[in-house]
Write an enzyme that holds these catalytic residues in place. Structure first.
Site, PDB file in Angstrom:
ATOM      1  N   HIS A 108       0.831  -1.208   0.000  1.00 18.45           N
ATOM      2  CA  HIS A 108       0.000   0.000   0.000  1.00 18.45           C
ATOM      3  C   HIS A 108       0.862   1.253   0.000  1.00 18.45           C
ATOM      4  O   HIS A 108       2.049   1.230   0.344  1.00 18.45           O
ATOM      5  CB  HIS A 108      -0.938   0.016   1.209  1.00 18.45           C
ATOM      6  CG  HIS A 108      -0.202  -0.009   2.529  1.00 18.45           C
ATOM      7  ND1 HIS A 108       0.440   1.089   3.041  1.00 18.45           N
ATOM      8  CD2 HIS A 108      -0.005  -1.007   3.419  1.00 18.45           C
ATOM      9  CE1 HIS A 108       1.001   0.786   4.197  1.00 18.45           C
ATOM     10  NE2 HIS A 108       0.751  -0.499   4.452  1.00 18.45           N
ATOM     11  N   ASP A 404       3.737  -4.481   3.989  1.00 13.13           N
ATOM     12  CA  ASP A 404       5.171  -4.769   4.061  1.00 13.13           C
ATOM     13  C   ASP A 404       5.409  -6.182   4.573  1.00 13.13           C
ATOM     14  O   ASP A 404       6.371  -6.842   4.159  1.00 13.13           O
ATOM     15  CB  ASP A 404       5.904  -3.737   4.922  1.00 13.13           C
ATOM     16  CG  ASP A 404       5.345  -3.608   6.336  1.00 13.13           C
ATOM     17  OD1 ASP A 404       4.305  -4.226   6.643  1.00 13.13           O
ATOM     18  OD2 ASP A 404       5.959  -2.882   7.146  1.00 13.13           O
TER      19      ASP A 404
END
Length: 519
Positions: A108, A404
């Protein structure tokens, strides 16, 4: 003061970068065309927006150096602020090769912190979208307008109730910012230009040919939609189904893996031991807590680096506290931030050395990689000569919008352990290519020569943030790269995913590796 330090830092880093040979030189045997270069949009003196073009300095592998990396410059790279051009090597291949499919995993875009530091003001950031605010993008207003028609699309539960654009004038915790939206509009537009000549998606693409999946967080859903809009502007909502991945590892129905969980627990213990042994870090935490008038344990538990990164990325002054009777008061400093970032870089190096995370990563990302391989196989079979195309087509483009904690293990599982930690809006791209048919000459005694056409072979490319990293991967690192075959055979990738990656566990399958005792 922060802005001045940033300027001086960029001058030093920029000068050092000139001495580094670009990784792109490794790929001169590809089509000798100019890589896709994205324009940047800067604020003009009259308040408008002007366009500039230049070369990107962003790299996916740390540059060779004789000194320790600068923690602050590394942090600016993590921010991925869209204020410079981006170079993309997606869509490059030898002449006459045909692009069959593309699968992308993204992190994102830029977000508001997930944690707040006690006794400090939260960063003042507006999470509504406005074309008059920098950074902006020519597609921003059309994107917002198009998202208003989202009810025409198909949404797996619970995604239908998630806002399709950020909409709070004062950002909520973890909310995607305008910077994050712009990052992925740029990413999608980059790939739009990169694949346009290849006609990856036909104008009348079928619903099955585009696959979008995301976790249930607003920041991943909105990032995925921004990316898709940049790739396919004004896409037909009625053809799109947005699918929900309940686990951040995108493991679907094959998430159960006891060994993976044990490796993660061991990795977390390693990380904790390294952190508490760092005396400079502990002193810095104590000094920062004293400045804010907080117990050190409470300050550390607030994960201050998350909030400080937001201040750095948005060029905001670090948090301050008023003077108190107990000696507290003052502002947190860039030097203190640098100590925390330095420890994070030390941790990444130790993580690679010990290898526990790599074992965790392989088991964590096998389900996703196996699904990626299966899609490639289906597309490859559908392109066999003489085969009848499947009704509705195959999944030509897949976009997985993640975190992540998804992209980092994916890189490690691919063997890209030296790659930089996934920045905001990082992207990993898998391209499937087919070589042109080869005409072979066969001699028969007394009957002259006979020509025989051999069908094209399948090849794979892997790119990270626009750089071709295929020959850094575990499955193609030792592959002999020849001028007449500069890509990696798909069979290498299939063998790695289906068998070779489990050799680390002395196992022959995912199931065997998952239930094998730790050792």
């Amino acid at each position: 003061m922060l802005a001045r330090n940033r300027f001086l830092l960029l001058v030093v880093v920029g000068g050092a970068a000139l001495a580094v040979i670009s990784l792109s030189l490794q790929f001169l045997n590809l089509i000798p065309t100019t890589p896709v270069v994205e324009e940047r949009h800067l604020q003009a003196p009259d308040g408008g927006v002007k366009t500039a073009v230049g070369k990107s300095r962003k790299r996916v592998f740390p540059a060779p150096h004789t000194q320790e990396p600068n923690p602050v410059s590394e942090a600016y790279g993590y921010c991925n602020t869209p204020n410079r051009t981006e170079q993309a090597w997606e869509g490059h291949s030898p002449a006459d090769y045909k692009l069959l499919s593309v699968q992308v995993m993204i992190r994102h875009g830029d977000r508001y912190p997930l944690y707040s530091i006690p006794k400090t003001k939260r960063p003042a950031i507006d999470c509504t979208l406005s074309n008059s605010r920098i950074p902006s993008h020519p597609l921003l207003n059309p994107f917002v307008s198009h998202m208003g028609q989202g009810s025409r699309g198909h949404w797996e539960s619970p995604l239908g109730s998630v806002p399709r654009v950020p909409n709070h004038s004062s950002c909520e915790m973890g909310e995607l910012t305008q910077t994050g939206v712009v990052q992925h509009l740029r990413n999608g537009q980059l790939l739009h230009h990169a694949y346009k000549a290849h006609k990856l998606l036909p104008p009348n693409w079928m619903p099955r040919q585009v696959w979008l999946e995301t976790t249930g967080k607003t920041r991943t859903l909105q990032s995925g939609l921004a990316f898709l809009y940049g790739l396919v502007p004004d896409f037909d909502w009625t053809k799109l189904t947005v699918r929900h991945q309940w686990n951040t590892l995108f493991c679907g129905a094959t998430c159960d893996c006891p060994a993976r969980n044990r490796y993660l627990e061991e990795e977390q213990r390693r990380e904790y031991r390294l952190r508490v042994a760092d005396t400079e870090l502990e002193r810095t935490y104590a000094d920062m807590a004293r400045t804010l008038g907080l117990p050190t344990r409470q300050f550390r538990a607030a994960n201050p680096i998350d909030s400080l990164l937001c201040h750095l990325c948005h060029d905001l002054s670090f948090p301050c506290a008023p003077q108190g009777d107990n000696g507290s008061g003052g502002c947190l400093t860039l030097a203190q931030f640098a100590v925390i970032r330095r420890q994070q870089l030390d941790d990444e190096a130790d993580r690679r050395r010990v290898g526990l995370y790599h074992k965790y990563a392989i088991l964590a990302m096998y389900p996703y990689l196996n699904r990626t391989a299966a899609k490639m196989e289906r597309v490859a079979r559908s392109n066999d000569a003489g085969r009848q195309p499947r009704v509705g087509g195959e999944e030509v483009f897949t976009l997985s919008s993640a975190h992540d904690v998804t992209v980092a293990p994916l890189l490690s599982a691919l063997g890209l352990e030296e790659a930089r930690f996934p920045r905001f809006a990082a992207r990993v791209v898998f391209e499937l290519w087919k070589s042109p048919p080869v005409t072979q000459v066969k001699k028969k005694s007394g009957k002259g020569e006979k020509l025989k056409a051999k069908g094209g072979e399948m090849f794979i490319r892997v790119l990270y943030n626009g750089e071709d990293v295929t020959f850094h991967t575990a499955f193609c690192r030792s592959h002999e790269r020849r001028v007449n075959q500069p890509l990696c055979p798909m069979k290498n990738f299939l063998s790695y995913v289906r068998r070779d990656m489990f050799s680390l566990f002395k196992a022959n399958s995912y199931k065997e590796a998952c239930y094998k005792p730790l050792g």
